[in-house]
Design a protein around this motif. Structure first.
Motif, PDB file in Angstrom:
ATOM      1  N   ASN A   7      63.327   9.041 -45.299  1.00 55.39           N
ATOM      2  CA  ASN A   7      62.047   8.491 -45.760  1.00 55.39           C
ATOM      3  C   ASN A   7      60.863   9.328 -45.311  1.00 55.39           C
ATOM      4  OD1 ASN A   7      62.184   8.006 -43.107  1.00 55.39           O
ATOM      5  ND2 ASN A   7      61.467   5.902 -43.155  1.00 55.39           N
ATOM      6  N   THR A   8      61.129  10.520 -44.769  1.00 53.68           N
ATOM      7  CA  THR A   8      60.042  11.383 -44.282  1.00 53.68           C
ATOM      8  C   THR A   8      59.262  11.947 -45.461  1.00 53.68           C
ATOM      9  OG1 THR A   8      61.367  12.012 -42.413  1.00 53.68           O
ATOM     10  CG2 THR A   8      59.519  13.407 -42.946  1.00 53.68           C
ATOM     11  N   ASP A 113      52.961   8.832 -41.106  1.00 55.44           N
ATOM     12  CA  ASP A 113      53.420   7.503 -40.701  1.00 55.44           C
ATOM     13  C   ASP A 113      54.796   7.535 -40.033  1.00 55.44           C
ATOM     14  OD1 ASP A 113      51.099   6.406 -41.579  1.00 55.44           O
ATOM     15  OD2 ASP A 113      51.848   6.086 -43.622  1.00 55.44           O
ATOM     16  N   SER A 114      55.778   6.871 -40.646  1.00 58.23           N
ATOM     17  CA  SER A 114      57.069   6.692 -39.979  1.00 58.23           C
ATOM     18  C   SER A 114      57.821   7.993 -39.787  1.00 58.23           C
ATOM     19  CB  SER A 114      57.936   5.708 -40.786  1.00 58.23           C
ATOM     20  OG  SER A 114      58.165   6.237 -42.098  1.00 58.23           O
ATOM     21  N   ALA A 115      57.391   9.041 -40.442  1.00 64.09           N
ATOM     22  CA  ALA A 115      58.079  10.327 -40.301  1.00 64.09           C
ATOM     23  C   ALA A 115      57.682  11.050 -39.020  1.00 64.09           C
ATOM     24  CB  ALA A 115      57.763  11.210 -41.525  1.00 64.09           C
ATOM     25  N   THR A 127      49.250   6.430 -31.355  1.00 64.82           N
ATOM     26  CA  THR A 127      50.126   7.169 -32.271  1.00 64.82           C
ATOM     27  C   THR A 127      49.327   7.632 -33.503  1.00 64.82           C
ATOM     28  OG1 THR A 127      51.989   5.820 -31.589  1.00 64.82           O
ATOM     29  CG2 THR A 127      52.219   7.062 -33.648  1.00 64.82           C
ATOM     30  N   PRO A 128      49.319   8.943 -33.808  1.00 61.21           N
ATOM     31  CA  PRO A 128      48.604   9.417 -35.005  1.00 61.21           C
ATOM     32  C   PRO A 128      49.336   8.970 -36.280  1.00 61.21           C
ATOM     33  CG  PRO A 128      49.821  11.198 -33.989  1.00 61.21           C
ATOM     34  CD  PRO A 128      49.943  10.049 -33.058  1.00 61.21           C
ATOM     35  N   LYS A 129      48.585   8.955 -37.380  1.00 65.02           N
ATOM     36  CA  LYS A 129      49.157   8.563 -38.675  1.00 65.02           C
ATOM     37  C   LYS A 129      49.592   9.772 -39.493  1.00 65.02           C
ATOM     38  CE  LYS A 129      46.592   4.210 -39.058  1.00 65.02           C
ATOM     39  NZ  LYS A 129      47.807   3.400 -38.956  1.00 65.02           N
ATOM     40  N   SER A 130      48.963  10.922 -39.215  1.00 64.95           N
ATOM     41  CA  SER A 130      49.270  12.105 -40.025  1.00 64.95           C
ATOM     42  C   SER A 130      49.192  13.343 -39.149  1.00 64.95           C
ATOM     43  CB  SER A 130      48.267  12.218 -41.194  1.00 64.95           C
ATOM     44  OG  SER A 130      48.566  13.359 -41.984  1.00 64.95           O
ATOM     45  N   PRO A 160      43.145   8.781 -43.492  1.00 67.79           N
ATOM     46  CA  PRO A 160      43.385   9.632 -42.326  1.00 67.79           C
ATOM     47  C   PRO A 160      44.453  10.682 -42.592  1.00 67.79           C
ATOM     48  CG  PRO A 160      44.586   7.585 -42.098  1.00 67.79           C
ATOM     49  CD  PRO A 160      43.848   7.488 -43.394  1.00 67.79           C
ATOM     50  N   TYR A 161      44.915  10.805 -43.864  1.00 67.03           N
ATOM     51  CA  TYR A 161      46.031  11.704 -44.161  1.00 67.03           C
ATOM     52  C   TYR A 161      45.505  13.057 -44.644  1.00 67.03           C
ATOM     53  CZ  TYR A 161      48.530   7.307 -43.986  1.00 67.03           C
ATOM     54  OH  TYR A 161      49.030   6.113 -43.574  1.00 67.03           O
ATOM     55  N   PHE A 162      46.204  14.120 -44.186  1.00 66.40           N
ATOM     56  CA  PHE A 162      45.842  15.466 -44.622  1.00 66.40           C
ATOM     57  C   PHE A 162      46.378  15.692 -46.040  1.00 66.40           C
ATOM     58  CE2 PHE A 162      46.081  15.806 -39.966  1.00 66.40           C
ATOM     59  CZ  PHE A 162      44.794  16.269 -39.714  1.00 66.40           C
ATOM     60  N   ASN A 163      45.685  16.604 -46.795  1.00 64.81           N
ATOM     61  CA  ASN A 163      46.121  16.926 -48.149  1.00 64.81           C
ATOM     62  C   ASN A 163      46.370  18.420 -48.273  1.00 64.81           C
ATOM     63  OD1 ASN A 163      43.570  18.113 -48.425  1.00 64.81           O
ATOM     64  ND2 ASN A 163      42.671  16.174 -49.066  1.00 64.81           N
ATOM     65  N   GLN A 164      46.725  18.830 -49.442  1.00 64.84           N
ATOM     66  CA  GLN A 164      47.070  20.235 -49.653  1.00 64.84           C
ATOM     67  C   GLN A 164      45.858  21.144 -49.499  1.00 64.84           C
ATOM     68  OE1 GLN A 164      48.890  20.176 -53.509  1.00 64.84           O
ATOM     69  NE2 GLN A 164      50.753  19.137 -52.799  1.00 64.84           N
ATOM     70  N   ALA A 165      44.679  20.633 -49.885  1.00 66.20           N
ATOM     71  CA  ALA A 165      43.470  21.460 -49.729  1.00 66.20           C
ATOM     72  C   ALA A 165      43.228  21.756 -48.252  1.00 66.20           C
ATOM     73  CB  ALA A 165      42.262  20.728 -50.357  1.00 66.20           C
ATOM     74  N   ASP A 166      43.475  20.769 -47.377  1.00 67.98           N
ATOM     75  CA  ASP A 166      43.300  20.998 -45.930  1.00 67.98           C
ATOM     76  C   ASP A 166      44.260  22.078 -45.465  1.00 67.98           C
ATOM     77  OD1 ASP A 166      41.404  18.953 -45.788  1.00 67.98           O
ATOM     78  OD2 ASP A 166      42.954  17.425 -45.488  1.00 67.98           O
ATOM     79  N   ILE A 167      45.495  22.020 -45.983  1.00 68.83           N
ATOM     80  CA  ILE A 167      46.494  22.996 -45.539  1.00 68.83           C
ATOM     81  C   ILE A 167      46.093  24.409 -45.963  1.00 68.83           C
ATOM     82  CG2 ILE A 167      48.893  23.712 -45.803  1.00 68.83           C
ATOM     83  CD1 ILE A 167      48.405  21.276 -44.030  1.00 68.83           C
ATOM     84  N   VAL A 168      45.552  24.544 -47.169  1.00 69.88           N
ATOM     85  CA  VAL A 168      45.128  25.870 -47.653  1.00 69.88           C
ATOM     86  C   VAL A 168      44.061  26.431 -46.723  1.00 69.88           C
ATOM     87  CG1 VAL A 168      44.012  27.099 -49.558  1.00 69.88           C
ATOM     88  CG2 VAL A 168      45.799  25.412 -50.032  1.00 69.88           C
ATOM     89  N   LYS A 169      43.104  25.552 -46.334  1.00 68.86           N
ATOM     90  CA  LYS A 169      42.057  26.009 -45.404  1.00 68.86           C
ATOM     91  C   LYS A 169      42.666  26.488 -44.088  1.00 68.86           C
ATOM     92  CE  LYS A 169      38.000  23.241 -46.627  1.00 68.86           C
ATOM     93  NZ  LYS A 169      37.056  22.226 -46.114  1.00 68.86           N
TER      94      LYS A 169
END
Length: 1012
Positions: A7-8, A113-115, A127-130, A160-169
């Motif tokens: 479920n990750t 989350d649970s992952a 505990t962080p969410k992302s 509070p979740y990161f997205n793909q745009a954040d990862i590109v940065k």
């Protein structure tokens, strides 16, 4: 390796994703700002610490951590914005929470989350969410990871979740991070290279100046271009006086050094050259080395080395060789006449030479032994010796090898061997040298020394055991046991005397040993059966109860030896001269102690003083009456050594007993003080209290110690306002004051004394509090004031009564005569006059009775009988409404005094009690004893007395009644005082009153009379 669950939520970002133009502009601005922030940072540590902070700000995340790969795991090197719990987890783990395979493949990962694998190590609120993981790469190699924790909400997005745009940065930041780390690393390495170069130059300069040789450089024209400080040793000139001068000007002594000569040779030959000079008893070695430049020797380095010591050593070696050559015959003579056996053998152990001492020690002549194997070794040692010889052939040397050899006649000999190889000029072993020394005598001495050492070790153990015992009687038992048992010093009998310095006598304190031969045999038989060692006996004495010694112990108690100043006997001499004595025959020795000889039937004995801190504290007496073993000087020496330790232990035990007694006395004094005594520290915390405090507060010691004094006594959370503690600290001296209601549950008056305690440096560190209940004293002062007032009133009343009595008697007499003669209304008027006069006469009689001194008789009064008679007298008139409760002491209570006056006291008190009861009520009459005191209590259930009135009820003419003179209680108080008694009153309005009277018992009164 961390494995992800089904479920990750994993986002592999492997390629750039198209975006709108504004997002691209914003991304480029972020890259620019990131690059602008880290570009100036050249220090690697500063750069690593700054990167997480910049990433957090540009990505709008709550926290960031930077890991670098150290070849084993990804280690957190810096972080920013992480919660303390998360930061603690990351610092103590390696990389167990990272998806390693994806990171090593260069993929960026988002876990939600649970992952999150880290969730199991953190509390829920932390505990962080992302979490986003972005690899930092150098080319295709992953060198680190940027970790992001929870995105902060913005106006456009609250997630509070990161997205793909954040990862590109962050991937762009990771690229810039890798470049900046490489740049900072190169900068650091360059600095290190520069520092190494500077250090090398510094080492070269240090070598140049630190060498013990003088160094100078010269050009072809012999101009000196540089020198080190050692040149002054050869020229007596400073370096600045030499540089740029011609070498021939500086070294111009024709008998001295000429470095220009060797320099010239080097310039001509182009090769290093050297030369030795002998100048003014100093030897020097000069070496010149060419320095090439432009294919031509421009300069050369000249080193001047002082070789005087080396030349001198060479000369010494030559002289030594001559000396060795000259003394060869002497050495041969020395070998031949040596006290040690000097033997040479071949490599097989066959004798080749045998000196005279070998013949003397082993009994074989040289003719008998040459060509034979070493003869003095025991048979069982042959194989071992052959192994030794094999080692010698390899060049080994055996020194001080002690073995049991044998003489020609087979008698054993203790010998010490030194076996060494004989080598030729080519360092080849060609033979063996054996030096044998007869150490039989030394072995005897060593064995004796070993026995002495063991005995001293035994004594040391005993001394240690004695020092651990502080109970004097048990210590004396141990000392005498050690002296008399076989495993100890082994004497038959021993008596320990202690010195009484005041009476100048030695008193027998304890003795151990049999009183006769039969008892001696019985004791020895018992000891041989028990086979107890001295260690066992000492342990029994240490752990067991104090032993009662039989035999000699009872006899020694009667021994008391006077110490005379002229020391006519050995016991006196031992004390006065501080010396031990060995009396070998009492029959011919005039200084023998006659008392001991007579009472102990001794024939020979030893006396040893017990000296502690250069002071004689007693003496130890021993003898061997039953086995007749002579006391030797060695015995006396060991006994003296033991006595020194015993004396120190005895003195320590006596001092300990004195200190314990003093401590116990101080503790008993402290505990027996009836006043309240307690000690507080600088913070007013109670550290010590006496029993009076516990009794007063009704608490155990542990409930009081450790508490603040104002919490214990006043039940306050801070010091009370009238506490004199502050005044004591300001004045730095004792303060005494009176305080009412010293503790919360009391209304008594207390005297408080506070005294500061200072240490040896004058620093205040504690306070002693002494609190005494002075309520009775205060009451006595008030009573004294009242008596003075009463005396003044009495004096005045006596004068007034004296002046009124005669006219009043006349008025009364005439009124009674008129009453008899008159009729009608006049007779009634006369009757009124008579009644009023009679009333005034009663008042006057009471007044005169109050002020008149009465003579106290010394009759024995039964208190219980008087109380019963008073109750019986008043009972009939009040029995319809008053109940009497009587409680009399079972024992007779007798005092001395006037029974009629005391009866008047109790009548007044019971009458007052009856008058205070409105309607029906109860009157209690009680008697009791307390030590030397008789106590009587009169209690009623009347209206009670107001608190203000209680202060004045014993004042003359003070009354709260409508009728009455106010003299009843004043007279009562006066009669009680005449009988040396006291009266107290406690009352509560609406509940009743208790009068408590105390008298001294007849027995205590008799003691006082007898003592006077």
């Amino acid at each position: 390796m961390f494995s992800l669950a089904n479920n990750t939520m994993v986002h592999n970002i492997k390629s750039a994703i198209g975006s709108s133009l504004p997002e691209e502009v914003e991304r480029q601005n972020s890259f620019f700002e990131f690059a602008q922030a880290i570009t100036p940072l050249l220090d690697l540590n500063e750069l690593l610490n700054k990167i997480p902070e910049i990433v957090v700000r540009l990505i709008m995340s709550k926290g960031c951590a930077l890991r670098l790969y150290n070849g084993v795991f990804f280690k957190v090197v810096s972080s920013y914005g992480l919660s303390p719990e998360l930061k603690m987890v990351l610092l103590h783990e390696t990389d167990s929470y990272i998806p390693l395979q994806d990171v090593f493949d260069g993929h960026s990962i988002i876990l939600d989350d649970s992952a999150l694998p880290i969730a199991q190590s953190l509390p829920l609120y932390a505990t962080p969410k992302s979490i986003a993981y972005v690899p930092v790469k150098r080319g295709e190699q992953v060198i680190g990871v940027i970790e992001l924790y929870d995105k902060r909400g913005t106006e456009q997005s609250l997630t509070p979740y990161f997205n793909q745009a954040d990862i590109v940065k962050v991937e762009g930041f990771a690229l810039l991070t890798s470049l900046s780390i490489d740049r900072a690393t190169i900068y650091k390495e360059n600095n290190e290279h520069k520092n190494d170069a500077a250090a090398a130059r510094k080492r070269l300069a240090t070598l140049f100046e630190g060498t013990q040789s003088a160094i100078l450089t010269v050009r072809r024209d012999m101009t000196i271009t540089s020198v080190n400080n050692m040149i002054a040793f050869w020229t007596n000139k400073k370096t600045e006086e030499i540089i740029d001068r011609n070498c021939m000007e500086v070294f111009n002594d024709p008998e001295g050094l000429q470095p220009q000569d060797i320099a010239l040779e080097t310039f001509i030959s182009g090769l290093p050259s050297s030369k030795t000079y002998d100048s003014a008893s100093r030897y020097a070695e000069l070496s010149a080395y060419p320095i090439e430049g432009d294919n031509e020797i421009q300069e050369c380095i000249i080193m001047i080395r002082d070789i005087s010591d080396r030349i001198i050593r060479q000369n010494e070696i030559i002289n030594l060789y001559k000396s060795v050559t000259q003394t060869k015959d002497k050495l041969e003579s020395l070998i031949e006449n040596s006290a040690d056996a000097i033997i040479t053998t071949g490599l097989d152990g066959i004798i080749t030479s045998w000196n005279k001492s070998a013949e003397r020690i082993f009994g074989f002549s040289e003719a008998e032994i040459l060509g034979c194997f070493i003869p003095f070794l025991p048979n069982f040692k042959y194989d071992t010796v052959k192994e030794y010889l094999a080692g010698i052939q390899r060049g080994d040397i055996l020194k001080d090898l002690e073995i049991k050899g044998k003489h020609k006649d087979e008698t054993p000999i203790d010998i010490s061997l030194t076996i060494s190889p004989i080598k030729d000029a080519y360092d080849t072993v060609i033979g063996i040298t054996i030096i044998a020394r007869d150490i039989s005598r030394r072995k005897i001495v060593e064995n004796e020394l070993l026995r002495s050492t063991r005995k001293l070790q035994h004594l040391f153990f005993i001394s240690s055991a004695m020092r651990s015992i502080l109970e004097l009687e048990k210590l004396l038992t141990m000392i005498l046991t050690v002296v008399t048992v076989k495993d100890g010093l082994g004497f038959n009998r021993a008596i320990l005397f202690l010195y009484d310095e005041l009476h100048k006598t030695l008193k027998g304190t304890m003795g151990v040993g049999p009183s006769n031969l039969t008892e001696a045999h019985r004791i020895w038989d018992d000891l041989s059966t028990d086979r107890k060692s001295i260690v066992d006996l000492i342990e029994e004495i240490e752990k067991g109860p104090t032993l009662k010694n039989d035999g000699l112990n009872a006899l020694c108690k009667d021994l008391e030896i006077p110490i005379d100043s002229v020391a006519t006997n050995y016991l006196s001499a031992a004390v006065i001269e501080k010396q031990a004595f060995n009396v070998k025959n009492v029959s011919i020795d005039q200084r023998a102690d006659l008392v001991l000889v007579k009472k102990l039937n001794t024939e020979a004995y030893a006396v040893i003083p017990l000296i502690a801190m250069d002071k004689v504290i007693g003496a130890l007496w021993v003898d061997n009456l039953f086995n007749q073993r002579q006391i030797t000087d060695d015995d006396l020496e060991y006994l003296t050594t033991f006595a020194d330790h015993a004396a120190t232990a005895i003195e320590s035990a006596r001092l300990f007993e004195q200190v314990s007694l003093a401590k116990s006395e101080l503790h008993n004094i402290f505990e027996s003080i009836s006043d309240i005594v307690f000690i507080t520290d600088r913070d007013m915390v109670i550290t010590k209290v006496n029993k009076a405090v516990c009794n007063l507060m009704g608490k155990e010691l542990q409930q009081i110690v450790g508490q603040k004094c104002y919490e214990v006594f006043h039940k306050q959370c801070r010091p009370i306002c009238r506490c004199p503690y502050t005044e004591m600290l300001e004045k730095r001296r004792s303060i005494i004051s009176e305080v009412e209601s010293f503790y919360a549950d009391s209304k008594d008056t207390f005297s408080i004394s506070m005294s500061p305690i200072y240490d040896s440096n004058g620093v205040y560190n504690a306070t002693v509090h002494i609190v005494g209940n002075v309520t009775e004293g205060k009451q006595l002062r008030e009573q004294l004031a009242r008596m003075e007032k009463v005396a003044a009133i009495g004096e005045m009343t006596a004068r007034v009564a004296h002046e009124i009595r005669n006219p009043l008697s006349s008025i009364g007499g005439y009124a009674r005569r008129l009453q008899k003669k008159l009729d009608g209304p006049q007779k009634e008027y006369a009757q009124v006059i008579v009644e009023e006069v009679t009333r005034l006469e009663n008042i006057l009689r009471q007044t005169l009775g109050f002020v008149r001194e009465s003579k106290i008789s010394n009759e024995i009064i039964d208190i219980n009988a008087i109380l019963r008679s008073v109750k019986q007298l008043l009972y009939s008139s009040v029995r319809d409404r008053i109940v009497f409760e009587e409680s009399y002491c079972v024992e007779n209570i007798e005092i001395r005094g006037n029974p009629n006056r005391l009866k008047e006291v109790f009548i007044n008190l019971v009458t007052n009690a009856e008058q205070s009861i409105q309607g029906k009520g109860r009157i209690g009459i009680r008697s009791m004893k307390d030590v030397n005191t008789a106590i009587i209590e009169i209690e009623d259930t009347g209206v009670g007395i107001d608190e203000e009135d209680i202060k004045h009820i014993f004042d003359p003419f003070y009354t709260t009644k409508i009728t009455g003179t106010g003299l009843g209680l004043a007279i009562t108080s006066k009669i009680i005082e005449e009988h040396k008694g006291t009266i107290e009153v406690t009352s509560k309005v609406g509940f009743g009153t208790i009068f408590k009277i105390k008298f001294i018992l007849k027995e205590a009164s008799n003691e006082c009379i007898n003592s006077r």
